[in-house]
Design an enzyme around this catalytic site. Structure first.
Site, PDB file in Angstrom:
ATOM      1  N   CYS A 120       0.874  -1.171   0.000  1.00  0.00           N
ATOM      2  CA  CYS A 120       0.000   0.000   0.000  1.00  0.00           C
ATOM      3  C   CYS A 120       0.910   1.218   0.000  1.00  0.00           C
ATOM      4  CB  CYS A 120      -0.856  -0.033   1.256  1.00  0.00           C
ATOM      5  SG  CYS A 120      -1.758   1.490   1.597  1.00  0.00           S
ATOM      6  N   HIS A 264      -8.158  -3.658   3.293  1.00  0.00           N
ATOM      7  CA  HIS A 264      -7.067  -2.819   3.802  1.00  0.00           C
ATOM      8  C   HIS A 264      -7.379  -1.332   3.587  1.00  0.00           C
ATOM      9  CE1 HIS A 264      -2.758  -1.845   4.636  1.00  0.00           C
ATOM     10  NE2 HIS A 264      -3.004  -0.844   3.813  1.00  0.00           N
ATOM     11  N   GLU A 265      -7.750  -0.984   2.367  1.00  0.00           N
ATOM     12  CA  GLU A 265      -7.958   0.436   2.055  1.00  0.00           C
ATOM     13  C   GLU A 265      -9.179   1.010   2.777  1.00  0.00           C
ATOM     14  OE1 GLU A 265      -5.480   1.851   0.871  1.00  0.00           O
ATOM     15  OE2 GLU A 265      -4.433   0.102   0.053  1.00  0.00           O
ATOM     16  N   HIS A 268      -8.145   2.265   6.048  1.00  0.00           N
ATOM     17  CA  HIS A 268      -7.638   3.649   6.005  1.00  0.00           C
ATOM     18  C   HIS A 268      -8.790   4.653   5.928  1.00  0.00           C
ATOM     19  CE1 HIS A 268      -3.490   2.597   5.779  1.00  0.00           C
ATOM     20  NE2 HIS A 268      -3.484   2.162   4.539  1.00  0.00           N
ATOM     21  N   HIS A 274      -1.216   1.883   9.439  1.00  0.00           N
ATOM     22  CA  HIS A 274      -0.649   0.540   9.286  1.00  0.00           C
ATOM     23  C   HIS A 274      -0.368  -0.136  10.623  1.00  0.00           C
ATOM     24  CE1 HIS A 274       0.596   1.669   4.965  1.00  0.00           C
ATOM     25  NE2 HIS A 274      -0.576   1.062   5.004  1.00  0.00           N
TER      26      HIS A 274
HETATM   27 ZN   LIG Z   1      -2.160   0.988   3.721  1.00  0.00          ZN
END
Ligand SMILES: [Zn+2]
Ligand SMILES: *[C@@H]1O[C@H](CO)[C@@H](O)[C@H](O)[C@H]1NC(C)=O
Ligand SMILES: *[C@@H]1O[C@H](CO)[C@@H](O)[C@H](O)[C@H]1NC(C)=O
Ligand SMILES: *[C@@H]1O[C@H](CO)[C@@H](O)[C@H](O)[C@H]1NC(C)=O
Ligand SMILES: [Zn+2]
Length: 308
Positions: A120, A264-265, A268, A274
């Site tokens: 990422c 994962h995104e 965020h 992270h």
């Molecule tokens: Zn990331």
């Protein structure tokens, strides 16, 4: 007469001289003919403080990109040169600690291999705050014992309490096979939070905007061929995949799993940074053919951020 005989001989000699160059350029390119963006890292393996090695400035750029060389003032000459100085050694040590590697400060094989994993593009360290090993404060302990777990962005940006019903939309023209995997990723987060996510067609007015981009796409964080995706902290809402990878709906060798990267995104987008917990979805790097779900660390993180 003589010159006619010499010419083929001469050409052949030149061919022999060029052969290693030719061979090298074949090695340095992947099957599809594109140069491998990680090639320089393999050549740098084994280097350490005090050395001057060609392409070290690329390693400095890599580490700087992810927040590890923020002490480098760009006006100082060392940021762009090939000198392995103490700042670089210290940055490598921090990187190694974040990824649970032995903090040798040298570019050993395991460190090179980790750096070569597509990841990422969100920096691991933002404004001097490393999400990845800063568990100490949250644990309320003054000991030097490192507790690795989830992390938040600096200033802990999050969606306001009233805003739990979020809409998402895809840029018109987005590959339709991404809709299912991204939707499943939103459902997984919804099942573990107070958020609800609704897919709408109105891209302009949706809270979360998803698109496939490549190279420099105008948001200040160009994809450089080593990164899979990125997303912005709350309440920005932008989530970009790098279109240049092979993406797959089902887990497929050699491809990246759309749903795993979406998990994962979305982390965020909701405010998680992270995590150094390798099994967590917020761990920054991924392998082709890998699929992951939400981990206890991710769920604890989002609960701590929103106090539920
Ligand atoms: Zn990331
Ligand atoms: C980093 O710090 C600068 C200066 O204090 C500030 O303007 C910027 O918004 C910060 N960036 C983030 C991501 O917190
Ligand atoms: C995508 O897959 C094709 C066929 O499997 C392969 O030739 C190509 O190198 C892959 N591209 C990337 C960027 O991984
Ligand atoms: C993915 O797997 C499912 C279930 O096995 C199957 O129905 C579907 O066609 C596959 N999708 C793709 C794009 O291969
Ligand atoms: Zn982007």
């Amino acid at each position: 007469m003589a010159s006619k005989a010499i010419l083929p001989f001469f050409s052949f000699t030149i061919f022999l001289l060029l052969l290693p160059l030719l061979f090298h350029s074949v090695l340095a390119h992947s099957k599809d003919g594109k140069p491998s963006p990680f090639e320089y890292l393999q050549h740098l393996q084994g280097c350490h403080k005090g050395e001057h090695v060609k392409d070290l400035h690329k390693l400095k750029k890599y580490l700087h990109n992810y927040g590890y060389l923020s002490n480098y003032d760009n006006s100082k000459t060392h940021a762009n040169d090939d000198d392995f100085d103490e700042f670089l050694e210290s940055a490598i040590k921090t990187y190694q600690l974040n990824y649970h590697l032995k903090p040798t400060g040298t570019l050993d094989a395991k460190t090179v291999s980790k750096m070569m994993s597509p990841r990422c593009s969100v920096a691991d360290i933002i404004n001097g705050t490393t999400g990845m090993v800063s568990g100490k404060k949250r644990q309320g302990s003054k000991s030097v014992h490192r507790v690795s777990h989830y992390a938040f962005f600096p200033q802990e940006p999050k969606w306001p309490a009233s805003k739990f019903d979020l809409t998402y939309a895809f840029l018109p023209g987005t590959r339709v096979d991404a809709i299912g995997p991204v939707g499943r990723a939103f459902q997984a987060w919804a099942a573990n939070t107070h958020f609800r996510f609704t897919w709408i067609g109105d891209y302009v007015n949706s809270d979360i905007k998803i698109s496939f981009e490549s190279g420099d796409h105008g948001d200040g964080d160009p994809f450089d061929g080593t990164q899979l995706a990125h997303a912005f902290a709350p309440t920005d809402g932008r989530f970009h995949y790098d279109a240049s990878w092979n993406w797959s709906v089902n887990v497929t060798a050699g491809s990246y799993h759309l749903e795993t990267i979406a998990l994962h995104e979305i982390g965020h987008l909701l405010g998680l940074h992270h995590s150094s917990v390798e099994g967590s979805i917020m761990y920054p790097s991924f392998k082709p053919g890998e699929s992951k779900g939400l981990h206890a660390d991710d769920v604890q993180g989002i609960k701590a951020l929103y106090n539920f």
